[in-house]
Scaffold this motif. Structure first.
Motif, PDB file in Angstrom:
ATOM      1  N   UNK A 257       0.846  -1.190   0.000  1.00 30.15           N
ATOM      2  CA  UNK A 257       0.000   0.000   0.000  1.00 30.15           C
ATOM      3  C   UNK A 257       0.885   1.246   0.000  1.00 30.15           C
ATOM      4  N   UNK A 258       0.487   2.242  -0.783  1.00 36.55           N
ATOM      5  CA  UNK A 258       1.190   3.526  -0.827  1.00 36.55           C
ATOM      6  C   UNK A 258       0.211   4.623  -0.431  1.00 36.55           C
ATOM      7  N   UNK A 259       0.767   5.804  -0.124  1.00 32.79           N
ATOM      8  CA  UNK A 259      -0.086   6.917   0.276  1.00 32.79           C
ATOM      9  C   UNK A 259      -1.107   7.261  -0.809  1.00 32.79           C
ATOM     10  N   UNK A 260      -0.751   7.045  -2.064  1.00 29.81           N
ATOM     11  CA  UNK A 260      -1.646   7.393  -3.170  1.00 29.81           C
ATOM     12  C   UNK A 260      -2.863   6.476  -3.250  1.00 29.81           C
ATOM     13  N   UNK A 261      -2.870   5.375  -2.497  1.00 27.89           N
ATOM     14  CA  UNK A 261      -4.004   4.449  -2.503  1.00 27.89           C
ATOM     15  C   UNK A 261      -5.114   4.901  -1.564  1.00 27.89           C
ATOM     16  N   UNK A 262      -4.925   5.983  -0.854  1.00 29.69           N
ATOM     17  CA  UNK A 262      -5.949   6.485   0.054  1.00 29.69           C
ATOM     18  C   UNK A 262      -7.107   7.063  -0.755  1.00 29.69           C
ATOM     19  N   UNK A 263      -8.343   6.715  -0.369  1.00 40.30           N
ATOM     20  CA  UNK A 263      -9.503   7.232  -1.077  1.00 40.30           C
ATOM     21  C   UNK A 263     -10.699   6.313  -0.905  1.00 40.30           C
ATOM     22  N   UNK A 264     -11.739   6.529  -1.740  1.00 33.16           N
ATOM     23  CA  UNK A 264     -12.983   5.775  -1.657  1.00 33.16           C
ATOM     24  C   UNK A 264     -13.019   4.661  -2.693  1.00 33.16           C
ATOM     25  N   UNK A 265     -13.409   3.468  -2.257  1.00 32.05           N
ATOM     26  CA  UNK A 265     -13.485   2.304  -3.125  1.00 32.05           C
ATOM     27  C   UNK A 265     -14.934   1.836  -3.198  1.00 32.05           C
ATOM     28  N   UNK A 266     -15.344   1.436  -4.421  1.00 32.01           N
ATOM     29  CA  UNK A 266     -16.662   0.859  -4.647  1.00 32.01           C
ATOM     30  C   UNK A 266     -16.522  -0.324  -5.580  1.00 32.01           C
ATOM     31  N   UNK A 267     -17.447  -1.266  -5.468  1.00 30.34           N
ATOM     32  CA  UNK A 267     -17.521  -2.344  -6.455  1.00 30.34           C
ATOM     33  C   UNK A 267     -18.897  -2.314  -7.105  1.00 30.34           C
ATOM     34  N   UNK A 268     -18.910  -2.647  -8.392  1.00 34.96           N
ATOM     35  CA  UNK A 268     -20.157  -2.666  -9.163  1.00 34.96           C
ATOM     36  C   UNK A 268     -20.340  -4.058  -9.727  1.00 34.96           C
TER      37      UNK A 268
ATOM     38  N   UNK B 214     -25.325  -7.998 -13.766  1.00 31.69           N
ATOM     39  CA  UNK B 214     -26.066  -9.210 -14.118  1.00 31.69           C
ATOM     40  C   UNK B 214     -27.289  -8.778 -14.913  1.00 31.69           C
ATOM     41  N   UNK B 215     -27.023  -8.328 -16.153  1.00 29.28           N
ATOM     42  CA  UNK B 215     -28.087  -7.720 -16.942  1.00 29.28           C
ATOM     43  C   UNK B 215     -28.186  -6.266 -16.581  1.00 29.28           C
ATOM     44  N   UNK B 216     -28.550  -5.983 -15.352  1.00 23.97           N
ATOM     45  CA  UNK B 216     -28.472  -4.635 -14.828  1.00 23.97           C
ATOM     46  C   UNK B 216     -27.337  -4.604 -13.823  1.00 23.97           C
ATOM     47  N   UNK B 217     -27.021  -3.455 -13.329  1.00 21.81           N
ATOM     48  CA  UNK B 217     -25.864  -3.312 -12.446  1.00 21.81           C
ATOM     49  C   UNK B 217     -26.273  -2.634 -11.151  1.00 21.81           C
ATOM     50  N   UNK B 218     -25.421  -2.822 -10.132  1.00 22.83           N
ATOM     51  CA  UNK B 218     -25.655  -2.197  -8.841  1.00 22.83           C
ATOM     52  C   UNK B 218     -24.303  -1.912  -8.193  1.00 22.83           C
ATOM     53  N   UNK B 219     -24.198  -0.754  -7.539  1.00 21.63           N
ATOM     54  CA  UNK B 219     -22.939  -0.346  -6.930  1.00 21.63           C
ATOM     55  C   UNK B 219     -23.037  -0.424  -5.408  1.00 21.63           C
ATOM     56  N   UNK B 220     -21.927  -0.764  -4.792  1.00 25.49           N
ATOM     57  CA  UNK B 220     -21.856  -0.770  -3.332  1.00 25.49           C
ATOM     58  C   UNK B 220     -21.718   0.649  -2.816  1.00 25.49           C
ATOM     59  N   UNK B 221     -21.947   0.803  -1.515  1.00 21.67           N
ATOM     60  CA  UNK B 221     -21.649   2.086  -0.895  1.00 21.67           C
ATOM     61  C   UNK B 221     -20.136   2.276  -0.866  1.00 21.67           C
ATOM     62  N   UNK B 222     -19.673   3.507  -0.953  1.00 19.96           N
ATOM     63  CA  UNK B 222     -18.228   3.715  -0.952  1.00 19.96           C
ATOM     64  C   UNK B 222     -17.609   3.400   0.408  1.00 19.96           C
ATOM     65  N   UNK B 223     -16.424   2.796   0.372  1.00 20.07           N
ATOM     66  CA  UNK B 223     -15.638   2.511   1.573  1.00 20.07           C
ATOM     67  C   UNK B 223     -14.369   3.335   1.491  1.00 20.07           C
ATOM     68  N   UNK B 224     -14.140   4.149   2.521  1.00 23.01           N
ATOM     69  CA  UNK B 224     -12.952   5.011   2.508  1.00 23.01           C
ATOM     70  C   UNK B 224     -11.795   4.317   3.216  1.00 23.01           C
ATOM     71  N   UNK B 225     -10.678   4.248   2.539  1.00 24.11           N
ATOM     72  CA  UNK B 225      -9.450   3.672   3.069  1.00 24.11           C
ATOM     73  C   UNK B 225      -8.479   4.796   3.386  1.00 24.11           C
TER      74      UNK B 225
END
Length: 527
Positions: A379-390, A393-404
């Protein structure tokens, strides 16, 4: 100049329109008294241009000139009369405002048209009052660039383009989109005088602007143009966007497109049933029942050809929102970060997002085979921020953002990297070398100072330069010794001692104590 082809018509037509070639052939009535010549300028003119019937060498003693529209000087055919004395103009029955007579007898016809075809006669009367008549024949050519087929079909027909008029002695040259055309066997053929151009089995590549240029040995006389269109298509249509899986509750929008001339007519069919005749298809708030085959049909009424494309789509239920699993949302530099996208049901694909943008993989990041797990090492300092996964399955859905959050590494417990260790070793080695050089320099400096001091002492305190010693009795080792005889010779040895002493606490006479740099000599007598 260029213009689209059009049907011939009368009236004032600009140079860019259809052209009428005017051939003016000079003749005159045989007469032993004929001595005048009329020359048309220019010799060939186009409709809309001006033609001057120029009288050469008019008589110096002319009384008047008269022009007639015909072969005979009939009063009913008179155009205009010019009387030299008084410069008066008398208009006749055939006069229009397009005619102008000049004092030298020449006649100007402006904006020539097809109705100007015929004979023109001039009567010249001098002071002998014997009229001399000269007739000029005016022939009007109908000019155009014509095609034998106004709607040729690709691959089925040949097109013949004809350049009019056929004027003997003229040169014909063809151009397409401004480029000169040459004969191509099996594709493009020219007649013997190049006046007729034949395009065999036309294709859509033959579409363009064709020009026919008519010229004599000196100049271009006419340049007619025609835009050739070829009917073709439709090609196999395409449906966009290409996605085949959709989410219920969303809106469906498809665009069907194909290459065709004239433009194709479109019809949509859903599961074999005609839906609507438009190029775009819109369905609002689709449901599972909207799954099936969507067909786009394109039809060209000129070529009588149709083509279809079928697209099968599947409408899915709404995908549950995924979540991200991470052991710790605060990590330290050089640690390993593992993020896992959790879903309640199998999905087609997983996509990772970092700070609202698609995550760009680097040499420090890797994904599992199904993209559900993201690993960042180190991990580097530049990896700090918000992560989401989408998940998709035909349509899509995103997770809530997780801040690292990423903390700077503790320098006291830092394990040196190989590069840092190498830097330290190199620095230490350089420091040792510098210290050795400094020690050697100090040693050499001290040696030179000691040698200089020894040389100075030996030179200035040599025994040979001292006065003869005075022999006195001295007690040596506790024994009394006395002179036995003045003539007695004793061996005397001298030694020198250099004293570096501290300043005494109490001052003493300078004559009784040596200075810090004085040399004290003592006499040692050998028994």
């Amino acid at each position: 100049m260029e213009s689209p082809s059009a049907s011939p018509h009368r009236g004032h037509v600009p140079w860019q329109g259809l052209l009428l070639a005017v051939s003016l052939l000079t003749v005159w009535i045989p007469s032993t008294m004929a001595e005048y010549i009329v020359e048309p300028v220019p010799p060939i003119a186009a409709e809309g241009m001006d033609v001057l019937l120029l009288l050469h060498s008019p008589p110096q003693n002319a009384e008047y000139y008269a022009w007639y529209k015909g072969e005979t000087p009939d009063a009913s055919l008179r155009i205009v009369t010019y009387t030299v004395q008084g410069s008066s103009v008398n208009k006749g029955p055939k006069y229009t405002d397009r005619y102008t007579i000049f004092p030298n007898g020449s006649l100007l016809i402006q904006n020539v048209i097809q109705d100007d075809t015929g004979n023109y006669t001039i009567g010249v009367i001098d002071d002998s009052f014997v009229p001399i008549y000269v007739t000029v024949q005016l022939h009007v050519y109908y000019t155009q660039l014509s095609s034998n087929d106004t709607q040729p079909i690709e691959g089925k027909e040949s097109v013949v383009l004809t350049c009019e008029p056929d004027i003997p002695g003229m040169t014909y040259q063809w151009y397409k989109d401004g480029k000169e055309l040459q004969e191509i066997p099996d594709r493009l053929q020219l007649s013997s005088n190049n006046r007729i151009l034949t395009l065999l089995n036309v294709t859509r590549e033959d579409v363009g602007i064709y020009e026919c240029e008519i010229s004599n040995s000196m100049t271009v006389i006419f340049k007619n143009s025609l835009t050739l269109n070829i009917s073709y298509g439709p090609d196999t249509p395409t449906i966009s966007p290409p996605e085949e899986n959709y989410c219920s509750g969303t809106n469906l929008s498809f665009l069907c497109d194909t290459d065709s001339y004239p433009p194709a007519q479109y019809t949509w069919l859903i599961n074999g049933q005609i839906w609507e005749s438009t190029q775009q298809l819109h369905i609002l708030n689709i449901s599972l029942s909207d799954s099936g085959s969507y067909t786009c049909k394109a039809y060209n009424s000129i070529t009588d050809v149709s083509n279809i494309t079928v697209k099968n789509i599947t409408v899915h239920e709404t995908v549950a929102q995924p979540s991200i699993q991470v052991n710790n949302t605060t990590v330290t530099e050089k640690d390993i970060l593992v993020l896992t996208c959790l879903t309640a049901e199998p999905v087609i694909s997983t996509h990772w997002i970092f700070n609202s943008q698609s995550l760009q993989l680097t040499e420090r990041t890797r994904l599992s085979l199904d993209n559900s797990t993201l690993t960042i090492d180190p991990v580097m300092m530049e990896d700090e921020g918000e992560y989401q996964c989408e998940v998709i399955m035909g349509c899509s859905s995103k997770s809530d953002p997780v801040r690292i959050a990423v903390r700077a590494m503790d320098t006291e417990n830092t394990h040196l990297l190989p590069g840092a260790i190498a830097g330290i070793v190199i620095g230490a080695f350089v420091a040792v070398i510098l210290l050795c050089i400094l020690a050697y320099f100090l040693y050499c400096s001290k040696t030179r100072r000691d040698r200089s001091r020894a040389t100075f002492t030996t030179t200035t305190t040599s025994p040979n330069s001292l006065p003869p010693p005075v022999l006195r009795n001295h007690k040596v080792s506790g024994q009394d010794q006395s002179d036995t005889s003045p003539a007695e010779i004793h061996e005397v040895a001298y030694s020198s001692l250099n004293f570096h002493v501290l300043q005494p606490k109490q001052s003493t006479p300078a004559s009784l104590s040596p200075g810090a740099t004085d040399t004290v000599y003592s006499e040692v007598r050998k028994k």
